[in-house]
Design an enzyme around this catalytic site. Sequence first.
Site, PDB file in Angstrom:
ATOM      1  N   ASP A 158      -2.164   7.553  -1.656  1.00 12.43           N
ATOM      2  CA  ASP A 158      -2.419   6.110  -1.714  1.00 12.43           C
ATOM      3  C   ASP A 158      -1.341   5.367  -2.513  1.00 12.43           C
ATOM      4  O   ASP A 158      -0.772   5.910  -3.453  1.00 12.43           O
ATOM      5  CB  ASP A 158      -3.803   5.846  -2.328  1.00 12.43           C
ATOM      6  CG  ASP A 158      -4.307   4.450  -2.002  1.00 12.43           C
ATOM      7  OD1 ASP A 158      -3.874   3.879  -0.977  1.00 12.43           O
ATOM      8  OD2 ASP A 158      -5.123   3.925  -2.781  1.00 12.43           O
TER       9      ASP A 158
ATOM     10  N   ASN B 258      -8.939   3.598   8.584  1.00 14.27           N
ATOM     11  CA  ASN B 258      -7.606   2.978   8.589  1.00 14.27           C
ATOM     12  C   ASN B 258      -7.249   2.319   9.927  1.00 14.27           C
ATOM     13  O   ASN B 258      -6.265   1.577  10.008  1.00 14.27           O
ATOM     14  CB  ASN B 258      -6.523   3.995   8.187  1.00 14.27           C
ATOM     15  CG  ASN B 258      -6.538   4.341   6.707  1.00 14.27           C
ATOM     16  OD1 ASN B 258      -6.244   5.470   6.316  1.00 14.27           O
ATOM     17  ND2 ASN B 258      -6.874   3.382   5.852  1.00 14.27           N
TER      18      ASN B 258
HETATM   19  C1  IPE Z   1      -7.580   6.189   1.531  1.00 14.43           C
HETATM   20  O1  IPE Z   1      -6.743   5.133   1.212  1.00 14.43           O
HETATM   21  C2  IPE Z   1      -7.199   6.772   2.853  1.00 14.43           C
HETATM   22  C3  IPE Z   1      -5.926   7.460   2.893  1.00 14.43           C
HETATM   23  C4  IPE Z   1      -5.111   7.626   1.873  1.00 14.43           C
HETATM   24  C5  IPE Z   1      -5.575   8.029   4.165  1.00 14.43           C
HETATM   25  P1  IPE Z   1      -7.140   3.630   1.567  1.00 14.43           P
HETATM   26  O2  IPE Z   1      -6.060   2.765   1.044  1.00 14.43           O
HETATM   27  O3  IPE Z   1      -7.455   3.518   3.005  1.00 14.43           O
HETATM   28  O4  IPE Z   1      -8.499   3.462   0.742  1.00 14.43           O
HETATM   29  P2  IPE Z   1      -9.231   2.176   0.188  1.00 14.43           P
HETATM   30  O5  IPE Z   1      -9.312   1.186   1.312  1.00 14.43           O
HETATM   31  O6  IPE Z   1      -8.410   1.659  -0.953  1.00 14.43           O
HETATM   32  O7  IPE Z   1     -10.564   2.685  -0.274  1.00 14.43           O
HETATM   33  C1  IPE Z   2      -1.839   5.018   1.809  1.00 17.24           C
HETATM   34  O1  IPE Z   2      -1.204   3.906   1.331  1.00 17.24           O
HETATM   35  C2  IPE Z   2      -1.531   5.308   3.251  1.00 17.24           C
HETATM   36  C3  IPE Z   2      -2.673   5.124   4.154  1.00 17.24           C
HETATM   37  C4  IPE Z   2      -3.881   4.830   3.788  1.00 17.24           C
HETATM   38  C5  IPE Z   2      -2.413   5.269   5.582  1.00 17.24           C
HETATM   39  P1  IPE Z   2      -1.787   2.447   1.564  1.00 17.24           P
HETATM   40  O2  IPE Z   2      -1.219   1.910   2.823  1.00 17.24           O
HETATM   41  O3  IPE Z   2      -3.261   2.434   1.484  1.00 17.24           O
HETATM   42  O4  IPE Z   2      -1.144   1.700   0.328  1.00 17.24           O
HETATM   43  P2  IPE Z   2      -1.821   0.554  -0.544  1.00 17.24           P
HETATM   44  O5  IPE Z   2      -3.119   1.096  -1.048  1.00 17.24           O
HETATM   45  O6  IPE Z   2      -2.005  -0.622   0.369  1.00 17.24           O
HETATM   46  O7  IPE Z   2      -0.830   0.305  -1.625  1.00 17.24           O
HETATM   47 MG    MG Z   3      -4.561   2.144  -0.063  1.00 16.19          MG
END
Ligand code: IPE
Ligand code: IPE
Ligand code: MG
Length: 244
Positions: free
Chosen positions: A24, A72
Amino acid sequence: MAPFKTDSAAGEGKLPRHIAIILDGNGRWARKRALPRTAGHAAGAETFRRIATYCRDIGIDYLTVYAFSTENWKRPREEVDAIMGLLGKYLREAVDTMERDHIRLKILGDPSILPESLRGLIDETADISTHYSGFQANVCLNYGGRDEIVRAAMRYAEDYKAGRAGALTEESFSGYMFSAGIPDPDLIIRPGGEMRLSNFLMWESAYSELVFTDVLWPDFTSADIDAAIEEYRRRDRRFGGIKK
Ligand code: IPE
Ligand code: IPE
Ligand code: MG
């Protein structure tokens, strides 16, 4: 198994056998640099490559990463397409290098709604993985912890109806999960500053040690793995018992 490094935290004491990481912070990493979110995902994919190699080298048996959740899909189409493109690129490279590096790669999640090209690569990597034992990387892709449990329940019900299943126990039910045959994660790390599991390994995380860090995934280094392992070693895992 690769020798433990003696110049790092991974050199002393008991190692977690299975580390899981919620990848994340890619989007925030990009925003901080005034780059598109997709640039953060590209940087995150590179970090995965580095950290997987490091985990293998210090003697971790399993590394599971959360790359794309069942939730996602709510993101803008172009971001989803970019992530799928990066995953395709990574899997194509993996097909070429895993034989050389003796890495097993397993995709956890429901592949049925993934692009056709990705599904082919998933089958190929699964096939190559049957040739080896040793380090295994698991990539959770269109994965949801609750979805995994519901699917397991449905598959068990089908087997039961067909007379193929015995009594339902925690052990037999585990065999219906995407993670069948993989030991539960000892340590779950979430970079990116959020303190939640976001539907990751709901069944398997029952007794995992959780470590949260503010470091954004693209900035994550082997030193952050060492720090998490060090923290893990300070924990007293009682599994409901009492301290020995
Ligand atoms: C969790 O991250 C899912 C992955 C890293 C694949 P998200 O960015 O989707 O989670 P939330 O929305 O902050 O809970
Ligand atoms: C994790 O990074 C990747 C996926 C969930 C696919 P994010 O895209 O959630 O990054 P933030 O949380 O917006 O910074
Ligand atoms: Mg995220």
